[in-house]
Write a protein that holds these residues in place. Structure first.
Motif, short mmCIF file in Angstrom:
data_model
loop_
_atom_site.label_atom_id
_atom_site.label_comp_id
_atom_site.label_asym_id
_atom_site.label_seq_id
_atom_site.Cartn_x
_atom_site.Cartn_y
_atom_site.Cartn_z
N VAL A 20 0.84 -1.20 0.00
CA VAL A 20 0.00 0.00 0.00
C VAL A 20 0.87 1.26 0.00
CG1 VAL A 20 -1.68 1.34 1.31
CG2 VAL A 20 -1.94 -1.13 1.13
N THR A 21 1.95 1.22 0.77
CA THR A 21 2.84 2.38 0.87
C THR A 21 3.47 2.73 -0.46
OG1 THR A 21 3.36 1.95 3.19
CG2 THR A 21 4.93 3.28 1.95
N TYR A 22 4.14 1.76 -1.07
CA TYR A 22 4.82 2.04 -2.33
C TYR A 22 3.84 2.20 -3.48
CZ TYR A 22 9.32 1.40 -0.14
OH TYR A 22 10.43 1.57 0.67
N GLY A 23 2.67 1.58 -3.37
CA GLY A 23 1.63 1.80 -4.38
C GLY A 23 1.12 3.22 -4.33
N ALA A 24 0.89 3.74 -3.13
CA ALA A 24 0.41 5.12 -2.98
C ALA A 24 1.44 6.12 -3.50
CB ALA A 24 0.09 5.40 -1.52
#
Length: 374
Positions: free
Chosen positions: A355-359
């Protein structure tokens, strides 16, 4: 603060480019003409440094002279070369086996000053197990669990230990204030024109050291919190706008962010492997591998900052730089605890990183579209 910020800057570059994939060892075998800042898993300093030395890593050793200060944080630290000025170290197991030109401030689980250790200034020591077999010129202040003194202390001393032991070679040339869990002890012939006074007020200092500064606690938490705080300061200072923008609309794009992040975590390693089969792509693959490993190493820190900004937005808080930094540090500690849970912790860590790197990836795409539109 300047040294800490510089240490973190070097930490990021060293982890990305300075480590060999096989040995993960940084070796300084040529004289350094100025201040030196370095970080890695294993660091060996086998050449003189003509300035200050600042380093961080799992295993650190200094075997040649340092003409300035030494500042170090690590799991295991060994100092065998002479240090011209102050030494400030924190770690799990710390061994001092050389001459220190001025003060020594040491914070660790197990601390050993060998018979070769000579501290020309003051010794300030907080640890789980503390052994002093060398000589201290100006004075000594120790708080710890098991404390053993078998050296020469020429200045005034304050010692607080759950179990204080004096060896046959222990000599105190100035007055001593001490506390031992068993009560007053016999200094025998250790006092040289000096007096020893039992001081119950020192009990609290010893208990704090014995409980908080155990070997496991120092290795797993003190260093982690210290390094996480530095990393958060670094990333937050450089990319605060990116983090603030990345959480906008995140609540409605959890699955999309997770998908892009999963592609990053799985797709990048596959792409790196493919480049290794192409002759002209080997250098690119090595660079991409270093960046990918770097992103994994600091994944929890990056996720913690993003979570702090998400909390700020969701609660409509007017937090500035420092409140967000400390909230992020709290999330970093929480993520560390979660990651220690078998199986479920690893799965949750993968989800959070995705979720972090996707955001962040989606934010890059949005910024690119805005530039094209304008």
């Amino acid at each position: 603060m300047k040294k800490l910020a510089t240490l973190l800057l070097v930490l990021s570059s060293a982890l990305s480019f300075g480590q060999n994939e096989e040995s993960k060892e940084i070796l300084i075998d040529k004289a350094q003409a100025d201040d030196t800042y370095v970080a890695g898993e294993t660091i060996k300093v086998n050449a003189p440094v003509q300035g200050d030395l600042v380093m961080a890593g799992a295993s650190l050793s200094v075997k040649d002279r340092i003409d300035g200060d030494l500042t170090a944080a690590g799991g295991e630290i060994s100092v065998e070369g002479p240090i011209a000025d102050d030494v400030r170290v924190a770690g799990g197991r710390i061994t001092i086996d050389s001459e220190i030109g001025d003060d020594l401030v040491v914070f660790g689980g197990e601390i050993i000053l060998t018979e070769n250790a000579l501290i020309n200034g003051k010794l300030v020591c907080h640890g789980g197990d503390v052994t002093v077999n060398g000589e201290v010129i100006e004075g000594l202040k120790i708080s710890g669990g098991d404390v053993s003194i078998d050296g020469t202390i020429r200045g005034p001393s304050k010692i607080a230990g759950e179990d204080l032991t004096l060896g046959t070679n222990a000599k105190f040339h100035k007055d001593v204030e001490y506390w031992d869990s068993g009560g007053e002890i016999n200094f025998n012939n250790a006092l040289v024109n000096a007096n020893a006074q039992f001081n119950e007020d020192l009990e609290e200092e010893s208990q704090i050291s014995a409980i908080v500064l155990g070997i496991s606690s120092v290795k797993k938490w003190v260093i982690y919190i210290f390094s996480s705080f530095l990393a958060i300061l670094f990333f937050h200072a450089l990319f605060r706008n990116a983090f603030a923008s990345a959480v906008e609309g995140l609540e409605d794009n959890w699955l999309k962010s997770f998908g892009f992040g999963l592609i990053y975590l799985i797709g990048i390693p596959v792409a790196i492997l493919i480049t290794f089969f192409i002759t002209i792509g080997i250098k690119l693959g090595l660079f991409a591998a270093a960046v990918f490993v770097f992103s994994l190493v600091f994944g929890q820190v990056v996720a913690a900052i993003l979570m702090a900004y998400y909390l700020r937005n969701s609660k409509d808080k007017d937090w500035g730089f420092w409140p967000v930094t400390f909230v992020a540090l709290g999330f970093a500690i929480l993520l560390r605890l979660v990651a220690m849970i078998p199986y479920a912790g690893i799965a949750l860590a993968v989800i959070i990183l995705s979720v972090t790197y996707g955001a962040l990836t989606l934010q890059v795409f949005r910024a690119k579209k805005q530039r094209i539109a304008s």
